[in-house]
Design an enzyme around this catalytic site. Structure first.
Site, PDB file in Angstrom:
ATOM      1  CB  SER A 118      -1.166   0.021   1.219  1.00  0.00           C
ATOM      2  OG  SER A 118       0.068  -0.084   2.343  1.00  0.00           O
ATOM      3  CG  HIS A 121      -3.657  -0.693  -2.125  1.00  0.00           C
ATOM      4  ND1 HIS A 121      -4.297   0.019  -2.120  1.00  0.00           N
ATOM      5  CD2 HIS A 121      -3.302  -1.373  -0.872  1.00  0.00           C
ATOM      6  CE1 HIS A 121      -4.201   1.060  -1.059  1.00  0.00           C
ATOM      7  NE2 HIS A 121      -3.483  -0.530  -0.791  1.00  0.00           N
ATOM      8  CE  LYS A 173      -7.740   0.619   0.927  1.00  0.00           C
ATOM      9  NZ  LYS A 173      -6.960   0.355   1.113  1.00  0.00           N
TER      10      LYS A 173
END
Ligand SMILES: *Cc1c(COP(=O)(O)O)cnc(C)c1O
Length: 388
Positions: free
Chosen positions: A179, A207, A239
């Site tokens: 991250s 991610h 995300k």
């Protein structure tokens, strides 16, 4: 009565003196490439909304429709009466999309990680974590009571050495995409090592999910690893998917065990059904609009090339996370402030989120950015990040 007051005050003072005091920005707009802060529009380069879906009209409309039908609150935990049709449909869609038998929704990634680690592991086991793993993975490993062992970042040789010497049940845990550095874990090698040492592999794909792999199914799809290679897959929905929540995907056995035993799953209110419905729409957009991934990939290339030409301190990352390594926390903070005064929102990430002396500007790109906006950022960085 000396006690908490003195202690809390000292904790704040310590942060202040170290130049690590954090403050929050207050947004007056939706999440997006342009956000409004203190009455002023800024170009946003620090969101994890990698595909530009957080305020997508189709997702907002689906959310509104579902709220009209299901209301806002879920009313209870999943095991009481909070599990609704959109939650169920989303779990089935996530299982299918990730190529796993089952998936289970959690209210957040932090809860999913600490929940699965504390449910699967117990005293006498060993958990091996990359030293750059997300805080929620480190916390889960520590809370679990298993013997907690870190290995050097992406070092499969060091990991293998530790695994060969280890007794008991072994779980290896990594981020798919790290991250704060943006680089990827060597998943195929890790799966091999785990296979040789009869360890399970868990991947946190916060991610990578939505962004990597041909269909956006994430890091494990890109590495062609199914449930055998990666028995525990976790990803977040806040995300690239642009909504909120998280899930664990794996075998029937794993998911049923979590439903029966995971305290983070059982003792908390289910996310609003409308969020689950909105996430189904987000998943449809991830499948339909491959251009988002290819445009993002082109922007990443453009940024890296431009930054290299300017001599900016880029790191070894191919992902939408493109940090510039600054080192000094004070300097990273000053550059970030200077950029903000010019209308560019770029987060300075400082210890303890990253190791000492590795403060950085964590630049993130999104499929909603244009090439021109990336060029504007590069120009601002050239002015702000050079000299001191
Ligand atoms: C953001 C993040 C989490 C936590 O997810 P939330 O849904 O925000 O709680 C977990 N792991 C990684 C790698 C993350 O980046």
């Amino acid at each position: 009565m000396e006690g908490f007051e003195a202690r809390l005050g000292a904790a704040l003072e310590e942060r202040r003196v170290a130049g690590l005091y954090r403050r929050r920005l207050t947004l007056e707009s939706s999440q997006g490439v342009v956000v409004r802060i203190a009455g002023r529009d800024c170009l946003n380069f620090c969101s994890n909304d990698y595909l530009g879906l957080a305020a997508h009209p189709r997702i907002v409309a689906r959310f509104q429709q579902a709220a009209a039908h299901y209301g806002v609150g879920s009313g209870a935990s999943h095991l009481v009466c909070g599990h609704s049709a959109p939650h169920h449909e989303l779990e089935e869609a996530l299982a299918e999309f990730t190529g796993r038998p089952r998936a289970l929704l959690y209210s957040s990634g932090y809860m999913a990680n600490t929940g699965v680690l504390t449910s699967v592991l117990r005293k006498g086991d060993q958990v091996f974590e990359d030293r750059l793993n997300h805080a929620s993975l480190l916390d889960g490993g520590l809370f679990s009571g298993a013997r907690f062992r870190r290995f050097p970042h992406n070092d499969t040789i060091a990991l293998e050495k530790k695994l060969s010497a280890a007794e008991g049940a072994k779980l290896v845990v990594v981020d798919g995409v790290f991250s704060m550095d943006g680089d990827s874990a060597p998943l195929a090698d890790l799966a091999d090592v785990c296979h040789r040492h009869e360890a399970w592999l868990m991947v946190d794909d916060a991610h990578g999910f939505g962004v990597l792999g041909d269909r956006g199914a994430g890091s494990t799809a890109a590495a062609a690893l199914g449930v055998q290679g990666v028995p525990v897959l976790m990803a977040t929905l806040g995300k690239a998917l642009g909504t909120a929540g998280a899930f664990i995907a794996g075998s029937e056995l794993l998911i049923e065990m979590l439903i029966q035993h995971s305290r983070n799953y059982i003792y908390t209110t289910a996310i609003p059904p409308a969020v689950a419905a909105a996430t189904l729409e987000a998943l449809a957009l991830v499948r339909e609009e491959a251009w988002r991934r290819s445009h993002l990939a082109a922007l990443i290339q453009r940024f890296r090339l431009g930054a290299e030409q300017l001599g900016l301190p880029i790191m070894a990352s191919d992902s939408a996370i493109q940090p510039l390594l600054i080192g000094s926390s004070q300097r990273a903070f000053e550059i970030s402030e200077r950029l903000l005064s010019q209308g560019f929102l770029v987060a300075a990430i400082r210890p303890p989120t990253v190791p000492a002396n590795t403060a950085r500007l964590r630049i993130t790109l999104s499929a909603s950015h244009t090439e021109t906006q990336v060029d504007q950022l590069l120009e601002a960085l050239a002015n702000s990040a050079s000299g001191s």
